[in-house]
Design a protein around this motif. Sequence first.
Motif, short mmCIF file in Angstrom:
data_model
loop_
_atom_site.label_atom_id
_atom_site.label_comp_id
_atom_site.label_asym_id
_atom_site.label_seq_id
_atom_site.Cartn_x
_atom_site.Cartn_y
_atom_site.Cartn_z
N CYS A 61 1.20 9.53 -5.76
CA CYS A 61 1.62 10.92 -5.49
C CYS A 61 2.59 11.41 -6.55
O CYS A 61 2.52 12.57 -6.99
CB CYS A 61 2.25 10.99 -4.10
N ARG A 62 3.48 10.55 -7.00
CA ARG A 62 4.44 10.95 -8.03
C ARG A 62 3.74 11.26 -9.34
O ARG A 62 4.03 12.27 -9.99
CB ARG A 62 5.46 9.81 -8.22
N GLN A 63 2.80 10.42 -9.73
CA GLN A 63 2.05 10.67 -10.96
C GLN A 63 1.22 11.94 -10.85
O GLN A 63 1.10 12.72 -11.80
CB GLN A 63 1.14 9.46 -11.28
N TYR A 64 0.66 12.18 -9.67
CA TYR A 64 -0.14 13.39 -9.48
C TYR A 64 0.71 14.64 -9.61
O TYR A 64 0.30 15.64 -10.22
CB TYR A 64 -0.81 13.33 -8.10
N ASP A 65 1.93 14.62 -9.06
CA ASP A 65 2.82 15.77 -9.18
C ASP A 65 3.20 16.02 -10.64
O ASP A 65 3.26 17.18 -11.10
CB ASP A 65 4.09 15.54 -8.35
N ILE A 81 0.71 4.19 -2.89
CA ILE A 81 0.45 5.59 -2.55
C ILE A 81 1.59 6.48 -3.05
O ILE A 81 1.36 7.58 -3.59
CB ILE A 81 0.27 5.74 -1.03
N ALA A 82 2.84 6.03 -2.89
CA ALA A 82 3.98 6.82 -3.38
C ALA A 82 3.93 6.98 -4.89
O ALA A 82 4.18 8.07 -5.43
CB ALA A 82 5.29 6.15 -2.95
N LEU A 83 3.60 5.90 -5.60
CA LEU A 83 3.49 6.00 -7.06
C LEU A 83 2.37 6.94 -7.48
O LEU A 83 2.52 7.74 -8.42
CB LEU A 83 3.26 4.59 -7.64
N TRP A 124 0.83 -1.21 0.00
CA TRP A 124 0.00 0.00 0.00
C TRP A 124 0.86 1.25 0.00
O TRP A 124 0.54 2.25 -0.66
CB TRP A 124 -0.92 -0.01 1.23
N ALA A 125 1.96 1.25 0.74
CA ALA A 125 2.85 2.40 0.75
C ALA A 125 3.45 2.65 -0.62
O ALA A 125 3.55 3.80 -1.08
CB ALA A 125 3.96 2.18 1.79
N ALA A 126 3.83 1.57 -1.33
CA ALA A 126 4.38 1.73 -2.67
C ALA A 126 3.33 2.29 -3.63
O ALA A 126 3.62 3.16 -4.47
CB ALA A 126 4.90 0.38 -3.18
#
Length: 217
Positions: A168-172, A164-166, A160-162
């Motif tokens: 957030c990166r795509q959103y940025d 969420i990090a992915l 789940w952490a991976a």
Amino acid sequence: MARVSAMISPVLVLFGCDLCLVRANRPPSPVNVTVTQLKANSATVSWDVPEGDVVIGYAILQQRQDGQMQRFIREVNTTNRACVLWDLAEDADYIIQVQSIGLYGESQASKRVHFRTLKETDRLPSNSSNQGDITMEGLDKDRQLQTGEIIIIVAVLLMWAAVIALFCRQYDIIKDNDSNNNKEKTKPSSEHSTPERPSGGLLRSKKKSPSVNIIEV
């Protein structure tokens, strides 16, 4: 007397035949009698019964080696091949014998088995036969299950952490692209169009009409 003897003889013969049949139909003695799960006040007796014999119960003769106590345990309508001995004396020597109960009587007693109970302060020896202890096996299984559940939970949390990090990166990245596009749209045009008259024609520069000088004669 001769008549009495003649009458008694057939009865004795029949009684002897009945005894022979009963003995023939009795189950054989239990084998592999062992004592396991030794503790200060209890122990477990187990045994085997030869295959092919009908056994409906068992009987156990339990006695202290010093002769201070003797107990007889009998149970029928059961297929159990083990029995727990309770209320034993601490650090005492015991002797047990086991009998099988069949449809036509009891078997001969098994060989004597000697064992000694533990002290309250003693621990079970490492080579003791308590490997089949249901309680200990249950605790080990519970510990294994708890360890496995913890590993699964940690793995799920990392996944789940991976994710969420992915995300957030795509959103940025998407947000940066949108801001760059908006900046390009708001830039002023480098070329200015020529202003037009309301009628649609081009504005022309006004020319001064030539001045006419009148000379009077």
